[in-house]
Every structure is written in structure tokens, then in C-alpha cells.
Write a protein that holds these residues in place. Structure first.
Motif, mmCIF file in Angstrom:
data_model
loop_
_atom_site.group_PDB
_atom_site.id
_atom_site.type_symbol
_atom_site.label_atom_id
_atom_site.label_comp_id
_atom_site.label_asym_id
_atom_site.label_seq_id
_atom_site.Cartn_x
_atom_site.Cartn_y
_atom_site.Cartn_z
ATOM 1 N N ILE A 1 0.882 -1.318 0.062
ATOM 2 C CA ILE A 1 0.135 -0.067 0.138
ATOM 3 C C ILE A 1 0.917 1.283 0.010
ATOM 4 C CG2 ILE A 1 -1.683 1.159 1.349
ATOM 5 C CD1 ILE A 1 -2.829 -1.390 2.312
ATOM 6 N N LYS B 1 -3.727 7.313 9.556
ATOM 7 C CA LYS B 1 -4.780 7.326 8.745
ATOM 8 C C LYS B 1 -4.719 8.010 7.361
ATOM 9 C CE LYS B 1 -7.248 5.671 11.907
ATOM 10 N NZ LYS B 1 -6.482 5.831 13.141
ATOM 11 N N THR B 2 -3.518 8.698 7.258
ATOM 12 C CA THR B 2 -3.525 9.290 5.836
ATOM 13 C C THR B 2 -2.815 8.169 5.111
ATOM 14 O OG1 THR B 2 -1.234 10.320 6.240
ATOM 15 C CG2 THR B 2 -3.034 11.577 6.607
ATOM 16 N N MET B 3 -2.202 6.948 5.414
ATOM 17 C CA MET B 3 -1.646 5.954 4.631
ATOM 18 C C MET B 3 -2.386 4.756 4.623
ATOM 19 S SD MET B 3 2.247 5.973 5.206
ATOM 20 C CE MET B 3 3.199 7.615 5.843
ATOM 21 N N ALA C 1 -5.698 2.372 6.779
ATOM 22 C CA ALA C 1 -7.065 1.903 7.426
ATOM 23 C C ALA C 1 -6.875 1.574 8.687
ATOM 24 C CB ALA C 1 -7.957 1.157 6.597
ATOM 25 N N GLN D 1 -8.632 -0.877 9.703
ATOM 26 C CA GLN D 1 -9.022 -2.264 9.744
ATOM 27 C C GLN D 1 -7.717 -3.015 9.348
ATOM 28 O OE1 GLN D 1 -10.766 0.294 8.412
ATOM 29 N NE2 GLN D 1 -12.935 -0.100 8.980
ATOM 30 N N ILE D 2 -6.548 -2.579 9.248
ATOM 31 C CA ILE D 2 -5.507 -3.519 8.859
ATOM 32 C C ILE D 2 -5.350 -4.329 10.015
ATOM 33 C CG2 ILE D 2 -3.716 -1.769 9.978
ATOM 34 C CD1 ILE D 2 -3.006 -3.761 6.871
ATOM 35 N N ASP E 1 -7.741 -5.796 11.578
ATOM 36 C CA ASP E 1 -8.907 -6.796 11.239
ATOM 37 C C ASP E 1 -8.228 -7.684 10.582
ATOM 38 O OD1 ASP E 1 -10.554 -5.563 13.139
ATOM 39 O OD2 ASP E 1 -11.934 -4.434 11.453
ATOM 40 N N PHE E 2 -7.503 -7.294 9.462
ATOM 41 C CA PHE E 2 -7.124 -7.976 8.369
ATOM 42 C C PHE E 2 -6.007 -8.925 8.958
ATOM 43 C CE2 PHE E 2 -3.406 -8.244 5.128
ATOM 44 C CZ PHE E 2 -4.163 -8.683 4.042
ATOM 45 N N SER F 1 -7.759 -11.597 10.840
ATOM 46 C CA SER F 1 -8.369 -12.571 10.308
ATOM 47 C C SER F 1 -7.539 -13.623 9.676
ATOM 48 C CB SER F 1 -9.365 -11.936 9.251
ATOM 49 O OG SER F 1 -8.881 -10.889 8.652
ATOM 50 N N LEU F 2 -6.202 -13.030 9.370
ATOM 51 C CA LEU F 2 -5.234 -13.706 8.734
ATOM 52 C C LEU F 2 -4.882 -14.827 9.723
ATOM 53 C CD1 LEU F 2 -2.874 -11.492 6.814
ATOM 54 C CD2 LEU F 2 -4.153 -13.384 5.865
ATOM 55 N N ILE G 1 -6.464 -16.117 12.273
ATOM 56 C CA ILE G 1 -7.552 -16.998 12.135
ATOM 57 C C ILE G 1 -7.480 -18.062 11.033
ATOM 58 C CG2 ILE G 1 -9.936 -17.586 12.456
ATOM 59 C CD1 ILE G 1 -10.638 -14.998 13.053
ATOM 60 N N TYR G 2 -7.382 -17.665 9.835
ATOM 61 C CA TYR G 2 -7.255 -18.439 9.030
ATOM 62 C C TYR G 2 -5.773 -19.375 9.014
ATOM 63 C CZ TYR G 2 -6.325 -20.181 4.096
ATOM 64 O OH TYR G 2 -5.954 -20.836 2.953
ATOM 65 N N ALA H 1 -12.804 -17.581 8.841
ATOM 66 C CA ALA H 1 -11.655 -16.678 8.778
ATOM 67 C C ALA H 1 -11.878 -16.008 7.340
ATOM 68 C CB ALA H 1 -10.378 -17.292 8.830
ATOM 69 N N ALA I 1 -12.360 -7.234 5.770
ATOM 70 C CA ALA I 1 -11.126 -6.525 6.020
ATOM 71 C C ALA I 1 -10.264 -6.151 4.922
ATOM 72 C CB ALA I 1 -10.406 -7.454 7.257
ATOM 73 N N VAL J 1 -9.444 -2.418 3.676
ATOM 74 C CA VAL J 1 -8.017 -1.779 3.531
ATOM 75 C C VAL J 1 -7.647 -1.693 2.092
ATOM 76 C CG1 VAL J 1 -5.759 -2.748 4.075
ATOM 77 C CG2 VAL J 1 -7.520 -3.299 5.734
ATOM 78 N N LYS K 1 -9.800 1.650 0.687
ATOM 79 C CA LYS K 1 -9.614 2.788 1.466
ATOM 80 C C LYS K 1 -8.040 3.121 1.070
ATOM 81 C CE LYS K 1 -11.727 3.124 5.791
ATOM 82 N NZ LYS K 1 -11.639 3.105 7.285
ATOM 83 N N THR L 1 -7.572 6.782 -0.758
ATOM 84 C CA THR L 1 -6.581 7.482 -0.255
ATOM 85 C C THR L 1 -5.231 8.025 -1.000
ATOM 86 O OG1 THR L 1 -6.894 6.104 1.638
ATOM 87 C CG2 THR L 1 -6.007 8.084 2.389
#
Lengths: 392, 312
Positions: free
Chosen positions: A40, A327-329, A331, A333-334, A336-337, A340-341, A343-344, B98, B105, B109, B112, B116
Motif C-alpha cells: 500500500i 490514517k493518511t496512509m 486504514a 482495519q489493517i 482486522d486484516f 483474520s489472517l 484465524i485463517y 476466517a 477486512a 483496507v 481505503k 487515499t
């Protein structure tokens, strides 16, 4: 020679294998998260991932750190409860994806008792447990007598609960906002007692909830491992027909498991909302992530009640840490990402463990073959067999 | 009334597509709880295709590319399930869960970051496709879209493939008794891969149909509001049979559509029923339906059990 025997036995222990596997999941999860950040925006990736890992350590001042450490604990407490809920059901062979819904009705019941009925905190807490248990028992009933897959029924109940609780709590919301009234202004007696913890953490939201959660985790461990009830429940989970043959009431056990599981998740909600840390938004249209993160924490903790205390804290730690990324770069939610990884990757834990067990076996076979050589060369041989085990 | 018909058909298309996806996966022996996440990723693929379509692209080409992008995105994402469940014998429910969390998620990400990067002040997770969406409609100004036609084609195709081709019958054998299938020379792993990948493609397609229903922008934080799970309920209600699934999807679609358009009916709007009840309706109906249909469930016998060659 003596020391080597010990290390082999050490690696062969299931607890150790689980711990290493979980650690591997975390490291891999963070690493993939880091790669995502790199893609990103390469410039801020290192700082971004550090923000997530550091969480409250982001602040230089000791006092502020301890305050935000306290707040991470406040949010970790309900997560521990949700992960206990998931793992309790899983030990009995049920996948309680309904922890999210049971959490929602727990929040609904406790807040309604607190704000509309002006009950003291312990009644609110009991109401939350009862509501969660009822919802869980409903899934259990459907499974036991109508053969409805608990995963599907739980998911349907999750959404039904969300809309029902939104309607219910709509009666006790603030006039100008979609949030429920604050406990401290409406009914102070519903706030969980602080027990002096607020002084230590310099934060009024740190309450009885934290020690209570640890007590519950230990209780669940005892019930599962040391009591007849726990044995019966696990036997039912392993083989319903065999349990019935052995004279256990398999349907009762199914329902009871889901009720306990639901009660735990419902209690988790009360332990968050009765601190006054958060208010319920009656317009929310997605389920709170707590129940789903509970699944992550349960598996990351190796399905052990004590392990889930640590894994829950970790998940909450990085989730809170997500708030500090630039936040300018990126989210928020990273996190959460990343979780969840993780958990996977937990899906692969079994494979990791088999792999490790295979490694230990290969090493022992090698040792049996090559016994009699000197101590020094044996250490060498050991490390090379390690690599061979990896290839096999 | 026309509005109700439109929305019923739109939602029924989504549910049919996704439930057929689940049907393929389960017939091959893999439970696909991750359909919800697959829908999100498919929707993302389709939405990106629409966003980056140069203006002036002919409408049929837009439709084709969007469909392909969504299906491909869903298919790629379903590889996560295939690898974990087939090669590594992971717990399929866990992996699916998962994937649902990861789908929302990752999409959030990603969108966004994309927004941005274009405009620093834009931290939303929304993709807009107002102009492009018009290419997908059969009649401009309504919700009748070409995806409905595609759904009918897919439905017929699924029926033919499952019951009239060698591939389909072999696929179903792998979900019923993989050891027996293996003993007559069917490659169970390959068949299960096929099942999961088909479910990924159909799930992804369902995702793009869902996010173009009635709106022309999507906030990816919302995910798909449990539609993947509703589709699973549709699949169970439809007893894993394509034509039954389509009928079940129509019924569920109707209830889902009611919550969108009930205020347009004077009779319904005047009833003292809070809107939350209409929101709950599809889930309540599916729960009741499942209560009465699960007893004689005809689920593929080997679903959810990793195939182990050593077990005969």
C-alpha cells in the motif's frame, strides 16, 4: 545425553506444540500484514506495523501508557468471555459462531435492565448471562431435536438478535444521538465496582470485570477437565451415538453446552457495557466483531481456557493498536486484516502439529539407529536430522 | 408492486447464484461457509472493473468484463479454502469463518488505500459506479438487469452439469463417498478443487449482483450483510438440488425485498410493525423453514470431512 532426552520430550508435549504453532500463526499473520502495508505504501510500512504491535506503548509517558493498557484490558475482558464461549462449544463438537448474537443479546439485556429498569449491576449481569444462555439453548434445541446445523441457526439468530436489540434499546437511547444513555448519568448502581483497580490504572473503566474473567476462565478449565459434567459433554461431542449408548443424555448435553456457551458470551457483553466504556448505537447495521474475534482467540489459544486469556489479550492488543496507524496512509482495519489472517492460519495448526510430531519421531528413529557415537557428534547429527525432518 | 417484483428478482438472483456455488462445493465434499467473504471479494473485483472501465465502452462488453472480473476474483479468493481444506485438511468451518472476516477486512483496507492514494482527504471505503451500472440494466430506470438472465443461464447450466455430465456425476460421487470414487479412478483432490473453484466463481458473481442492487456505490466496510449465509440456508432448503434452490431463492428473495420496499405499500406501512421486523424477516423465515426441513436433510454424506487416502 540426559539433557537431549528432555528436549525431545519437551517438543513432543502437545501444549508446547500448540504454543509454537500459535506463535507461528501470529508471526506469519503479522508478516503478511506487513507485506500488505508495504504494497500500500512502502514509506510507512515499518512504522505502521510497529504502531499495531506497540498499541499503548505509542505514548512516551508512563502514566498515559498505563491508562491505555487499562483500556485495552477493559476491551480484552469481553473478548476472553467470547473466546471461552467458542472453545467450550468446540470442545463438545459444536461450532458456536453465534457468540456474536449471544453477545448482542447480552448487551441488550444488561443495558435494558440498567437503563430502563434501574437495576443494580449484579442483576444486569445475571440478565445478560440468562439472555445469552437462552439464545444459545435455542440453537442447541434446534440442533438436538430438529437437526438444524448450529452454524446456520446461529447466524440467523445473530441477525435477528441485532435488529431486536436495536429496537429494544431504542427505548433507552439519548434524544439527540443514536447511542444509549450513559450509565453514569442514568443509573450509577449499574456500573461494575472498581475494586480499587481504577486507582492502579488511573482509569475508571477498569473494574471487577478483569479479575472476574480470569476466575471464569479457570472455572471453565476445571469444569471441562476435572468434572464428570465436562467429561460427559466432551464424550458427547466426540461421538453422540457412543455417548447415548453409555447412558448419557446426549440431547440434554447438546442443549446444556450451547446454553453455557451462550451465557459466557452474554456475560462478556455485560462486562464491557456495564463499565460505561462504550454506549450501544441503536442504528448499527453490522454485528460487533467481538464474537467473531472470539473464534480467533479461542483457536489461537490452542483451545485452552488459560491460553485464551493470553490470545484474547493479544488480539485486542493489535486491534487497539490499529487505531494508531497513520490514517493518511492506512486504514485502521489493517488490524482486522491481520487478526483474520491469523484465524485463517489457525486452520493449519493441526498440520503444523502433525509436522512437528513427525519431526520428533524422525529424530527419535535416527537416534535409535545411530546410538553409540560420541556426545559431540550426536549434537551435530541432531541438528542435521532436524533439517531432514523438515524436508520429509 | 413492480418495485417489489424487481427487488425480489434481484435478490433471488443473488441467492440463486451463491447457493448454486455452495451446492457445487458441498457436492464435492467441502463445506463452504466462506461464501460471504467470497461475495465481498467478487463484488470488489466487479466494482473495480466498473470503476476503471474507460468511458464509452460498449454496454455488452462492460457486462462481460464485470461478470468475468467478479467471477475471477471470487475464484482466486476461494483458492484459500481449497488449499486449506483439501491439501492441508484444515477445519473447514474455521477456515470459512476466517475467510468471511478476511474478505471484508481486506476489501476495506484495499479500497481505503486506493481512495487515499488518489486523494489524501478521502478515507472512505466507497466505490462509485453510477454511469457504468446503466450498462447492466435491461430497462433503464428499473432494477431489471442482465444478471437475471445470466442467473437463469447459470441455473440451467448447473442442472445440466450436475446431472447430465460425467464431470457432475463424478463430482457428486466425491461428496458422497470419496473412497469409492477414488477406487474407480476419480481424482478426489482435483474434483474437490473444481467444486470449490466453481463455488468461488458463482459466489463472486453473486457478490457483484448484490452490490449493484438498487444502489450505485458501495461501502465495503458493510460486507454483504449475511447474504452468503442466507444463501447457505437457501441451499439447505433447496436440498442441494439446483431447481429447488431457485424456488427457495425466490421465496427468500421476496422476504428480503419486502424489507426494502414495504414502505411503498400503504397496507404494510400503516401496520404498526417497526422496520426492524422487516429486516429480521428473511432470517426468521429461514430459521423456521430450516426447523421443518432439516430433519430429512439430504446433505452430501462426506461433506466437511477431509479426504484421507489411508481411510478406506
Amino acid at each position: 545425553m540426559k539433557e537431549k532426552k528432555r528436549t525431545t520430550a519437551f517438543l513432543a508435549r502437545p501444549g508446547v506444540q500448540t504454543f509454537i504453532s500459535s506463535l507461528l500463526c501470529i508471526i506469519l499473520g503479522l508478516f503478511i500484514g506487513f507485506i500488505a502495508l508495504l504494497i500500500i505504501n512502502p514509506g510507512g510500512a515499518v512504522k505502521g506495523i510497529l504502531n499495531v504491535i506497540q498499541n499503548f506503548m505509542y505514548y512516551p509517558s508512563q502514566a498515559v501508557r498505563i491508562k491505555y493498557f487499562g483500556q485495552t484490558l477493559v476491551k480484552a475482558a469481553p473478548l476472553v468471555m467470547c473466546s471461552l464461549s467458542v472453545l467450550f462449544a468446540y470442545k463438545v463438537g459444536l461450532f458456536n459462531i453465534g457468540a456474536a448474537g449471544q453477545y448482542v443479546v447480552g448487551a441488550g439485556a444488561s443495558l435494558y435492565c440498567a437503563l430502563a429498569l434501574h437495576m443494580p449491576w449484579y442483576i444486569c449481569l445475571l440478565a445478560a448471562i440468562a439472555a445469552g444462555a437462552l439464545l444459545g439453548a435455542l440453537s442447541g434445541l434446534l440442533k438436538a431435536y430438529r437437526n438444524v446445523n448450529e452454524v446456520i441457526s446461529c447466524i440467523m439468530l445473530n441477525w435477528i438478535s441485532l435488529y431486536a436489540v436495536n429496537t429494544l434499546l431504542g427505548q433507552v437511547k439519548e434524544a439527540a444521538s443514536p447511542y444509549t444513555k450513559s450509565l453514569s448519568s442514568t443509573n450509577k448502581s449499574a456500573l461494575l465496582p472498581n475494586m480499587g483497580l481504577n486507582v492502579i490504572f488511573k482509569d475508571d473503566y477498569v473494574t471487577l470485570a478483569i479479575p472476574l474473567v480470569i476466575v471464569v476462565a479457570v472455572l471453565i478449565y476445571i469444569v471441562l477437565e476435572k468434572t464428570r459434567l465436562g467429561y460427559e459433554l466432551q464424550a458427547t461431542g466426540a461421538n453422540k451415538a457412543a455417548a447415548k449408548y453409555a447412558g448419557m443424555r446426549e440431547n440434554r448435553n447438546l442443549i446444556l453446552t450451547m446454553a453455557i456457551s451462550g451465557g459466557l458470551a452474554g456475560m462478556g457483553a455485560a462486562l464491557l457495557y456495564l463499565t460505561g466504556f462504550e454506549q450501544w448505537s441503536v442504528t448499527q447495521s453490522s454485528l460487533p466483531g467481538m464474537g467473531f474475534n472470539g473464534i480467533a482467540a479461542a483457536f489461537l489459544g490452542g483451545l485452552s481456557p488459560i491460553g485464551s486469556i493470553f490470545s484474547s489479550y493479544f488480539i485486542q492488543h493489535i486491534t487497539s493498536g490499529g487505531a494508531y496507524v497513520d490514517k493518511t496512509m492506512y486504514a485502521a482495519q489493517i488490524s482486522d486484516f491481520i487478526s483474520s489472517l491469523i484465524i485463517y492460519l489457525c486452520g493449519f495448526v493441526l498440520f503444523f502439529r502433525h509436522f512437528m510430531a513427525g519431526m520428533v519421531e524422525a529424530r527419535e528413529a535416527k537416534k535409535a539407529k545411530g546410538s553409540g557415537s560420541g556426545a559431540a557428534s550426536e549434537t551435530d547429527g541432531d541438528s542435521s536430522s532436524d533439517k531432514k525432518g523438515g524436508e520429509a | 408492486m413492480l418495485l417489489l417484483v424487481q427487488y425480489t428478482l434481484v435478490f433471488a438472483s443473488v441467492l440463486t447464484l451463491v447457493a448454486l456455488g455452495g451446492c457445487f462445493s458441498e457436492h464435492s465434499g467441502v463445506i463452504n461457509i466462506g461464501l460471504e467473504g467470497i461475495m465481498v471479494i467478487g463484488a470488489l473485483g466487479g466494482a473495480l472493473a466498473m470503476k476503471f472501465m474507460p468511458p464509452g465502452t460498449p454496454a455488452p462488453l462492460i457486462l462481460l468484463l464485470v461478470t468475468l472480473a467478479a467471477a475471477l476474483a471470487g475464484m482466486l479468493y476461494s483458492l484459500l479454502l481449497a488449499v486449506a481444506a483439501i491439501n492441508f485438511k484444515a477445519d473447514q468451518t474455521l477456515v470459512g469463518t476466517a475467510m468471511n472476516l478476511l474478505g471484508t477486512a481486506a476489501a476495506t483496507v484495499f479500497v481505503k488505500a486506493m481512495n487515499t492514494a488518489r486523494d489524501v482527504s478521502n478515507v472512505s471505503a466507497t466505490i462509485e459506479y453510477i454511469e457504468q451500472k446503466k450498462a447492466l440494466l435491461i430497462v433503464d430506470g428499473t432494477e431489471f438487469n442482465w444478471f437475471m438472465v445470466i442467473t437463469v443461464i447459470v441455473l440451467i447450466g448447473a442442472y445440466v452439469v450436475l446431472y447430465k455430465t460425467r464431470f457432475g456425476l463424478r463430482l457428486m460421487a466425491c461428496g458422497e463417498h470419496p473412497q469409492a470414487a477414488d477406487s474407480v479412478g476419480i481424482n478426489v483432490y482435483r474434483m474437490r478443487y473444481a467444486g470449490v473453484l466453481i463455488s468461488g466463481a458463482l459466489g463472486g458473481l453473486g457478490g457483484i449482483v448484490y452490490i449493484t442492487a438498487g444502489v450505485s456505490a458501495w461501502r465495503f466496510e458493510y460486507g454483504v450483510a449475511g447474504f452468503g449465509f442466507l444463501a447457505l440456508a437457501v441451499m439447505i432448503f433447496g436440498q442441494w438440488k439446483p431447481l429447488h434452490i431457485a424456488l427457495a431463492a425466490l421465496l427468500f428473495g421476496l422476504f428480503r425485498a419486502l424489507s426494502n420496499v414495504y414502505s411503498g405499500f400503504d397496507v404494510l406501512a400503516s401496520l404498526p410493525i417497526p422496520s426492524a421486523v422487516y429486516n429480521m424477516l428473511p432470517y426468521i423465515v429461514s430459521l423456521i423453514v430450516l426447523t421443518f426441513t432439516s430433519q430429512k436433510s439430504r446433505a452430501p454424506k462426506a461433506e466437511g470431512i477431509p479426504y484421507d487416502k489411508g481411510l478406506r
